[in-house]
Design a protein around this motif. Structure first.
Motif, PDB file in Angstrom:
ATOM      1  N   MET A   1       0.867  -1.435   0.010  1.00 29.83           N
ATOM      2  CA  MET A   1       0.082  -0.090   0.007  1.00 29.83           C
ATOM      3  C   MET A   1       0.669   1.229  -0.067  1.00 29.83           C
ATOM      4  O   MET A   1       0.480   2.154  -0.696  1.00 29.83           O
TER       5      MET A   1
ATOM      6  N   LEU B   1       1.956   2.091  -3.267  1.00 26.04           N
ATOM      7  CA  LEU B   1       0.946   2.949  -4.267  1.00 26.04           C
ATOM      8  C   LEU B   1       1.119   4.302  -4.149  1.00 26.04           C
ATOM      9  O   LEU B   1       0.639   5.040  -5.086  1.00 26.04           O
TER      10      LEU B   1
ATOM     11  N   HIS C   1      -2.508  -3.727  -9.816  1.00 28.67           N
ATOM     12  CA  HIS C   1      -3.159  -4.376  -8.989  1.00 28.67           C
ATOM     13  C   HIS C   1      -4.529  -4.609  -9.874  1.00 28.67           C
ATOM     14  O   HIS C   1      -4.623  -4.186 -11.006  1.00 28.67           O
ATOM     15  N   LYS C   2      -5.362  -5.726  -9.208  1.00 30.01           N
ATOM     16  CA  LYS C   2      -6.455  -6.015  -9.740  1.00 30.01           C
ATOM     17  C   LYS C   2      -7.559  -5.025 -10.001  1.00 30.01           C
ATOM     18  O   LYS C   2      -7.822  -3.928  -9.251  1.00 30.01           O
TER      19      LYS C   2
ATOM     20  N   PHE D   1      -7.008  -2.659 -12.300  1.00 28.57           N
ATOM     21  CA  PHE D   1      -6.191  -1.168 -12.350  1.00 28.57           C
ATOM     22  C   PHE D   1      -6.541  -0.549 -13.548  1.00 28.57           C
ATOM     23  O   PHE D   1      -7.031   0.656 -13.849  1.00 28.57           O
TER      24      PHE D   1
ATOM     25  N   ASP E   1     -10.078   0.878 -13.154  1.00 32.58           N
ATOM     26  CA  ASP E   1     -10.097   2.073 -12.512  1.00 32.58           C
ATOM     27  C   ASP E   1      -9.929   3.232 -13.346  1.00 32.58           C
ATOM     28  O   ASP E   1     -10.504   4.370 -13.312  1.00 32.58           O
TER      29      ASP E   1
ATOM     30  N   ASN F   1     -16.298   1.024  -2.237  1.00 33.28           N
ATOM     31  CA  ASN F   1     -15.764   1.418  -3.438  1.00 33.28           C
ATOM     32  C   ASN F   1     -16.622   2.535  -4.578  1.00 33.28           C
ATOM     33  O   ASN F   1     -17.992   2.324  -4.081  1.00 33.28           O
TER      34      ASN F   1
ATOM     35  N   ARG G   1      -7.526  -6.472   2.120  1.00 31.40           N
ATOM     36  CA  ARG G   1      -7.246  -5.415   0.895  1.00 31.40           C
ATOM     37  C   ARG G   1      -6.337  -6.168  -0.161  1.00 31.40           C
ATOM     38  O   ARG G   1      -6.404  -5.990  -1.403  1.00 31.40           O
ATOM     39  N   ARG G   2      -5.592  -7.242   0.294  1.00 30.97           N
ATOM     40  CA  ARG G   2      -4.534  -7.798  -0.701  1.00 30.97           C
ATOM     41  C   ARG G   2      -5.217  -8.711  -1.760  1.00 30.97           C
ATOM     42  O   ARG G   2      -5.139  -8.813  -2.752  1.00 30.97           O
TER      43      ARG G   2
ATOM     44  N   MET H   1      -6.887  -6.377  -4.141  1.00 32.09           N
ATOM     45  CA  MET H   1      -5.975  -5.852  -4.911  1.00 32.09           C
ATOM     46  C   MET H   1      -5.149  -6.893  -5.836  1.00 32.09           C
ATOM     47  O   MET H   1      -4.524  -6.553  -6.919  1.00 32.09           O
TER      48      MET H   1
ATOM     49  N   TRP I   1      -3.160  -9.257  -4.952  1.00 32.55           N
ATOM     50  CA  TRP I   1      -1.622  -9.389  -4.470  1.00 32.55           C
ATOM     51  C   TRP I   1      -1.497 -10.626  -3.639  1.00 32.55           C
ATOM     52  O   TRP I   1      -2.355 -11.026  -3.033  1.00 32.55           O
TER      53      TRP I   1
END
Length: 419
Positions: free
Chosen positions: A231, A234, A259-260, A262, A265, A342, A413-414, A417, A419
């Protein structure tokens, strides 16, 4: 009379095992088409490794290399093609005459209720079934009773638009019974007025709302949550705009930790800002970094030369890359609550697979979910999709300890994202 659309979307399998599939989209252009394509690909559990897009403002050509996020994922490639075709503007005479196309009717919402014996990971297993069936969860209300049974209420829509048929309903029942067991009770029907009652979520305290929905990351971000190294990386995201390289387009260059979602977004933000992409290249990941170059222009065809507009776009993109998903743990009376949020597209679409990823992370951690709900929350500048999970205290983590809470937040969170 429409023109042929057989070749609008082509999906080719890699020549060797493990190689990416190649998706080609060749269709009329529209503002936000890239966002709609990325949303659909993310919804199918796929990851875009690289890509190219070009358009003359009338017709576009998109080339994407994709792989499943998980080796265990079941991807229905035929259904993916149909979904991608559905987001392509119609190749019809009305398009060429600039006549408005009739708006597609919104999908009917169905109410799925079931009651069964509770167990760890049950909610994720049900969510996985719904995802594999291409049933989208719009709202959910999950409650655990004192006798260790769960009463779950899902409001869902069918991406295949077939849930009104007996065959599709029986397929849904069968796969749910395979997960829940034959002793559970399960019912599916069209949703009534109760759907509207779940559009809002019970209020949050001002301090929690400020932490969850604030616009930017600060140096002391998450005073109660430790940031993982991923994080903090980022925060090194870069967004630059250059008007000197093209007479008719603005060059937008973006670099960030991969990140997933990306690309989704970025495309979502450009769509909401009415920015058109004329050419773009998404480079493969290099040492965990993702870079892309986009030649863009405003909807009226002009470059973005106004300094205020340039700064606003760069700032908005950076926020979306730095903080695409919000995850915190807080107290709800004597209980511990996990909160995830989100931003929602202006079109009303929420981010795909958030509920799936959160329930997967909690299942992996061995944490039971006492209750869960999904809804929408509006701030002064945007709408949010909002998830809240009341966690069972009987787990291997000390939920009263900051270290234990940080471990949960980090894993969730991982997972979100990728990760």
């Amino acid at each position: 009379m429409g023109l042929p659309m057989d070749d609008a979307v082509v999906i080719q399998k890699g020549k060797r095992p493990g190689e990416p599939y190649v998706i080609t989209v060749n269709c009329p252009d529209k503002t936000g088409l890239g966002c709609d394509i990325c949303h659909t690909i993310l919804d199918f559990g796929l990851y875009i490794t690289k890509g190219d897009v070009s358009t003359d403002g009338i017709w576009c050509y998109v080339l994407l290399w994709v792989v499943p996020h998980s080796s265990s994922s079941i991807v229905r490639w035929v259904n993916l093609k149909e979904r991608l075709l559905s987001v392509c503007p119609s190749c019809s005479v009305s398009f060429y005459l600039n006549e408005p196309s009739p708006r597609a009717a919104s999908s009917p919402v169905y109410l799925l209720t079931f009651c069964s014996r509770d167990r760890r990971g049950l909610l994720h297993d049900v969510t996985q079934v719904l995802c594999e069936l291409e049933l989208t969860i719009q709202r959910v209300k999950v409650t655990t009773t004192p006798d260790d049974r769960v009463l779950d209420i899902f409001f869902i829509t069918d991406n295949l638009e077939l849930l009104h048929t007996k065959e599709r309903q029986n397929e849904t029942y069968k796969q749910l019974y395979d997960v829940l067991g034959q002793s559970c009770s399960c019912e599916l029907q069209l949703a009534g007025p109760q759907y509207d009652h779940l559009h809002s979520i019970s209020s949050l305290s001002p301090s929690v709302s400020e932490e969850l929905f604030r616009c930017e990351l600060s140096d002391n971000e998450f005073r109660t949550q430790a940031l993982s190294p991923d994080m903090t990386q980022l925060k090194k995201a870069s967004v630059t705009i250059d008007n000197s390289l093209s007479p008719g387009h603005t060059l937008l260059q973006i670099g960030c930790v991969d990140h997933k979602g990306f690309l989704y977004d970025i495309m979502r933000t450009l769509k909401d800002c009415n920015i058109q992409i004329s050419y773009g290249r998404f480079s493969p990941v290099n040492k965990g970094q993702r870079e892309l170059d986009l030649f863009i222009r405003l909807k009226d065809g002009k470059k973005i030369v106004d300094p205020d507009k340039r700064d606003a776009l760069c700032s908005r993109l950076k926020v979306e890359m730095l903080h695409p998903l919000r995850v915190i743990i807080t107290n709800r009376g004597p209980d511990t609550e996990l909160l995830v949020a989100n931003p929602v597209e202006l079109s009303g679409k929420g981010r795909p697979r958030v509920f799936y990823d959160v329930t997967l992370a909690l299942k992996t951690l061995g944490i039971c979910i006492f209750s869960a709900e999904i809804g929408r929350h509006c701030t002064s500048d945007r709408e949010w999709e909002f998830y809240r999970f009341l966690l069972d205290e009987n787990c291997r983590f000390d939920l009263s300890c900051m270290a234990g809470r940080n471990q949960i937040v980090d894993r969730v969170r991982r997972t979100l994202m990728g990760w």
